[in-house]
Design an enzyme around this catalytic site. Structure first.
Site, PDB file in Angstrom:
ATOM      1  N   THR A 145      98.164  88.570  22.989  1.00  0.00           N
ATOM      2  CA  THR A 145      96.777  88.676  22.513  1.00  0.00           C
ATOM      3  C   THR A 145      96.318  90.138  22.462  1.00  0.00           C
ATOM      4  OG1 THR A 145      96.289  86.536  23.499  1.00  0.00           O
ATOM      5  CG2 THR A 145      94.410  87.912  22.920  1.00  0.00           C
ATOM      6  N   LEU A 146      96.517  90.859  23.563  1.00  0.00           N
ATOM      7  CA  LEU A 146      96.041  92.252  23.607  1.00  0.00           C
ATOM      8  C   LEU A 146      96.819  93.121  22.618  1.00  0.00           C
ATOM      9  CD1 LEU A 146      94.536  91.369  26.138  1.00  0.00           C
ATOM     10  CD2 LEU A 146      95.438  93.361  27.326  1.00  0.00           C
ATOM     11  N   VAL A 224      96.035  99.463  29.258  1.00  0.00           N
ATOM     12  CA  VAL A 224      94.966  98.469  29.389  1.00  0.00           C
ATOM     13  C   VAL A 224      95.544  97.177  29.982  1.00  0.00           C
ATOM     14  CG1 VAL A 224      93.391  99.325  27.610  1.00  0.00           C
ATOM     15  CG2 VAL A 224      95.315  97.866  26.936  1.00  0.00           C
ATOM     16  N   ALA A 225      96.764  97.269  30.561  1.00  0.00           N
ATOM     17  CA  ALA A 225      97.431  96.072  31.096  1.00  0.00           C
ATOM     18  C   ALA A 225      97.056  95.883  32.564  1.00  0.00           C
ATOM     19  CB  ALA A 225      98.931  96.201  30.900  1.00  0.00           C
ATOM     20  N   ARG A 226      97.880  96.402  33.447  1.00  0.00           N
ATOM     21  CA  ARG A 226      97.609  96.426  34.886  1.00  0.00           C
ATOM     22  C   ARG A 226      98.155  97.739  35.425  1.00  0.00           C
ATOM     23  NH1 ARG A 226      94.353  93.134  34.318  1.00  0.00           N
ATOM     24  NH2 ARG A 226      94.181  91.038  35.201  1.00  0.00           N
ATOM     25  N   ASP A 250      92.572 102.273  31.745  1.00  0.00           N
ATOM     26  CA  ASP A 250      91.534 101.324  32.146  1.00  0.00           C
ATOM     27  C   ASP A 250      91.878 100.665  33.482  1.00  0.00           C
ATOM     28  OD1 ASP A 250      89.118  99.822  31.584  1.00  0.00           O
ATOM     29  OD2 ASP A 250      90.409  98.077  31.264  1.00  0.00           O
ATOM     30  N   GLU A 255      92.353  99.997  42.714  1.00  0.00           N
ATOM     31  CA  GLU A 255      91.032  99.966  42.069  1.00  0.00           C
ATOM     32  C   GLU A 255      89.979  99.623  43.117  1.00  0.00           C
ATOM     33  OE1 GLU A 255      91.178  97.358  38.650  1.00  0.00           O
ATOM     34  OE2 GLU A 255      92.821  98.480  37.750  1.00  0.00           O
ATOM     35  N   HIS A 274      88.283  99.591  34.576  1.00  0.00           N
ATOM     36  CA  HIS A 274      88.765  98.227  34.301  1.00  0.00           C
ATOM     37  C   HIS A 274      87.691  97.408  33.564  1.00  0.00           C
ATOM     38  CE1 HIS A 274      91.833  94.983  35.702  1.00  0.00           C
ATOM     39  NE2 HIS A 274      91.321  94.691  34.516  1.00  0.00           N
ATOM     40  N   VAL A 275      87.241  97.977  32.474  1.00  0.00           N
ATOM     41  CA  VAL A 275      86.217  97.299  31.663  1.00  0.00           C
ATOM     42  C   VAL A 275      86.707  97.073  30.232  1.00  0.00           C
ATOM     43  CG1 VAL A 275      84.202  98.068  32.964  1.00  0.00           C
ATOM     44  CG2 VAL A 275      85.160  99.570  31.199  1.00  0.00           C
ATOM     45  N   ALA A 277      87.924  94.673  28.763  1.00  0.00           N
ATOM     46  CA  ALA A 277      87.573  93.389  28.140  1.00  0.00           C
ATOM     47  C   ALA A 277      86.078  93.097  28.240  1.00  0.00           C
ATOM     48  CB  ALA A 277      88.362  92.271  28.806  1.00  0.00           C
TER      49      ALA A 277
HETATM   50  P1  NDP Z   1      99.870  87.422  26.519  1.00  0.00           P
HETATM   51  O1  NDP Z   1     100.569  86.443  27.393  1.00  0.00           O
HETATM   52  O2  NDP Z   1      99.174  86.945  25.301  1.00  0.00           O
HETATM   53  O3  NDP Z   1     100.920  88.555  26.039  1.00  0.00           O
HETATM   54  C1  NDP Z   1     101.807  89.182  26.908  1.00  0.00           C
HETATM   55  C2  NDP Z   1     102.854  89.929  26.100  1.00  0.00           C
HETATM   56  O4  NDP Z   1     103.646  90.690  26.998  1.00  0.00           O
HETATM   57  C3  NDP Z   1     103.795  89.023  25.313  1.00  0.00           C
HETATM   58  O5  NDP Z   1     103.974  89.545  24.018  1.00  0.00           O
HETATM   59  C4  NDP Z   1     105.098  89.097  26.098  1.00  0.00           C
HETATM   60  O6  NDP Z   1     106.265  88.976  25.313  1.00  0.00           O
HETATM   61  C5  NDP Z   1     105.007  90.523  26.614  1.00  0.00           C
HETATM   62  N1  NDP Z   1     105.897  90.747  27.745  1.00  0.00           N
HETATM   63  C6  NDP Z   1     106.026  90.032  28.873  1.00  0.00           C
HETATM   64  N2  NDP Z   1     106.975  90.568  29.664  1.00  0.00           N
HETATM   65  C7  NDP Z   1     107.454  91.652  28.998  1.00  0.00           C
HETATM   66  C8  NDP Z   1     108.435  92.616  29.277  1.00  0.00           C
HETATM   67  N3  NDP Z   1     109.157  92.576  30.422  1.00  0.00           N
HETATM   68  N4  NDP Z   1     108.645  93.601  28.368  1.00  0.00           N
HETATM   69  C9  NDP Z   1     107.950  93.645  27.206  1.00  0.00           C
HETATM   70  N5  NDP Z   1     107.003  92.748  26.888  1.00  0.00           N
HETATM   71  C10 NDP Z   1     106.761  91.765  27.773  1.00  0.00           C
HETATM   72  O7  NDP Z   1      98.869  88.191  27.471  1.00  0.00           O
HETATM   73  P2  NDP Z   1      97.536  88.992  27.059  1.00  0.00           P
HETATM   74  O8  NDP Z   1      97.835  89.862  25.904  1.00  0.00           O
HETATM   75  O9  NDP Z   1      96.388  88.068  26.995  1.00  0.00           O
HETATM   76  O10 NDP Z   1      97.319  89.872  28.378  1.00  0.00           O
HETATM   77  C11 NDP Z   1      98.339  90.734  28.842  1.00  0.00           C
HETATM   78  C12 NDP Z   1      97.925  91.333  30.180  1.00  0.00           C
HETATM   79  O11 NDP Z   1      96.898  92.281  29.962  1.00  0.00           O
HETATM   80  C13 NDP Z   1      97.325  90.326  31.167  1.00  0.00           C
HETATM   81  O12 NDP Z   1      98.341  89.666  31.901  1.00  0.00           O
HETATM   82  C14 NDP Z   1      96.450  91.201  32.039  1.00  0.00           C
HETATM   83  O13 NDP Z   1      97.155  91.665  33.154  1.00  0.00           O
HETATM   84  C15 NDP Z   1      96.083  92.371  31.122  1.00  0.00           C
HETATM   85  N6  NDP Z   1      94.680  92.309  30.705  1.00  0.00           N
HETATM   86  C16 NDP Z   1      93.871  93.380  30.973  1.00  0.00           C
HETATM   87  C17 NDP Z   1      92.548  93.354  30.607  1.00  0.00           C
HETATM   88  C18 NDP Z   1      91.647  94.517  30.901  1.00  0.00           C
HETATM   89  O14 NDP Z   1      90.464  94.309  31.122  1.00  0.00           O
HETATM   90  N7  NDP Z   1      92.138  95.736  30.899  1.00  0.00           N
HETATM   91  C19 NDP Z   1      91.946  92.184  29.936  1.00  0.00           C
HETATM   92  C20 NDP Z   1      92.895  91.145  29.625  1.00  0.00           C
HETATM   93  C21 NDP Z   1      94.215  91.219  30.014  1.00  0.00           C
HETATM   94  P3  NDP Z   1     106.622  87.671  24.466  1.00  0.00           P
HETATM   95  O15 NDP Z   1     105.595  87.644  23.369  1.00  0.00           O
HETATM   96  O16 NDP Z   1     107.975  87.894  23.946  1.00  0.00           O
HETATM   97  O17 NDP Z   1     106.476  86.523  25.411  1.00  0.00           O
END
Ligand code: NDP
Length: 308
Positions: A145-146, A224-226, A250, A255, A274-275, A277
């Site tokens: 999604t992101l 913007v992940a973790r 972010d 934190e 961490h904002v 979203a």
């Molecule tokens: P999704 O599950 O939609 O997408 C995760 C993606 O990461 C998928 O494409 C997956 O691959 C890929 N992935 C997983 N493991 C690996 C790896 N080892 N190497 C490369 N790619 C990998 O999650 P979202 O996009 O919704 O959210 C992702 C993360 O972002 C959340 O888990 C959260 O921690 C963080 N987040 C942060 C926010 C913020 O406020 N900053 C807000 C929302 C989320 P594949 O498609 O092949 O399965």
């Protein structure tokens, strides 16, 4: 499963007033109410921002109001038969705009102008410092999604988008997809690397000294992940030594980011608390997900976004 009493945990106040969600869910469950740690008598399901061990054995279903559920003990949910769902799927626009906003700021020096404004200074950056995003390469690590939210917006600005994911499917707006084993090839020539994977055993410290060394000296990291996806000490070293040019961050290993962190003082680092979203309509998106799953539960259908 029949959900008769839904609880909104007060930890939700980290992102919006819990009363907003209670109101938005009133049409689904007239018994929805705000609950606090340990207060789960008669509660069948709870929507929460933070984990609380006390709901095991009390509630049948926990909905995490975040996409990342790395703070939730998935094994314990599985052992106790408690359903866990997350909020993946709703952050493409908000985090996509945050990440591309960071890239725009770093390219167009908006953060530099704001820093000067705070000092009441009329000053221009060095002539060769600003650049445009147009035609720059961005590699998005994680194409869910992101990642797709970023790809769509970056493509709209004319950037060349590559991505990294575990599965080879190429989503719209992405020119090439790499698998994690080819991470270094994917990032070597990118002006921006944006991180959007969940924090898992495989992604913990996926970015460290080696990756910063592989990245171009004039490249920027956007996380913007973790925080735990990046070895933050190695990031500080890479920024200090000029292995990379800057970063938009972010999320952090700790934190709130401690006052002592050198990241606060770096000119070409944009820190947001961490904002990524944050969105005034967030409660409506969460309500829609919960509403959908209440309907699925009553029809004995599979939960959407089930993670345990
Ligand atoms: P999704 O599950 O939609 O997408 C995760 C993606 O990461 C998928 O494409 C997956 O691959 C890929 N992935 C997983 N493991 C690996 C790896 N080892 N190497 C490369 N790619 C990998 O999650 P979202 O996009 O919704 O959210 C992702 C993360 O972002 C959340 O888990 C959260 O921690 C963080 N987040 C942060 C926010 C913020 O406020 N900053 C807000 C929302 C989320 P594949 O498609 O092949 O399965």
């Amino acid at each position: 499963m029949n959900i008769e009493h839904l609880g909104v945990h007060d930890s939700i106040s980290a992102v919006f007033p819990p009363e907003r969600l209670v109101d938005a869910l009133a049409s689904v469950d007239p018994n929805v109410s705000i609950v606090r740690d340990g207060e789960y008598d008669d509660i069948d399901a709870v929507v929460t921002f933070a984990h609380d061990d006390a709901y095991f054995g009390q509630v049948e279903w926990v909905h995490c109001a975040r996409a990342g559920y790395d703070d939730f003990p998935v094994e314990r949910f599985e052992e106790t038969g408690t359903i866990l769902t997350n909020s993946s799927g709703i952050h493409g626009a908000s985090v996509g705009e945050t990440a591309v906003g960071m890239m725009l700021s770093l390219a167009r020096c908006l953060h530099v102008a704001r820093d000067a404004q705070n000092r009441g200074e009329w000053s221009r950056p060095e002539w060769d410092r600003p650049f445009t995003l147009f035609d720059q390469r961005v590699t998005v690590v994680g194409l869910g999604t992101l990642g797709q939210g970023i790809a769509r917006r970056a493509d709209g600005l004319g950037m060349r988008v590559s991505g990294v994911r575990r599965t080879p499917a190429r989503p719209p707006h992405v020119r090439e997809v790499y698998t994690p084993v080819d991470l270094h090839d994917a990032i070597a020539d990118a002006k921006f690397v944006a991180l959007t994977t969940p924090l898992t055993e495989e992604t913990a410290h996926m970015f460290g000294a080696e990756e910063f060394d592989v990245m171009r000296d004039d490249a920027y990291l956007v996380n913007v992940a973790r925080g735990g996806v990046v070895d933050q000490d190695a990031l500080v070293d890479a920024l200090e030594s000029g292995d990379i040019a800057g970063a938009g961050l972010d999320v952090f290993e700790e934190e709130p980011l401690p006052e002592s962190s050198p990241l606060w003082e770096m000119d070409d680092v944009v820190v947001t608390p961490h904002v990524g979203a944050a969105d005034r309509n967030y409660y409506q998106d969460i309500a829609a997900l919960v509403r959908q799953n209440v309907l699925h539960a009553s029809a004995d259908e599979e939960f959407v976004n089930r993670v345990a």
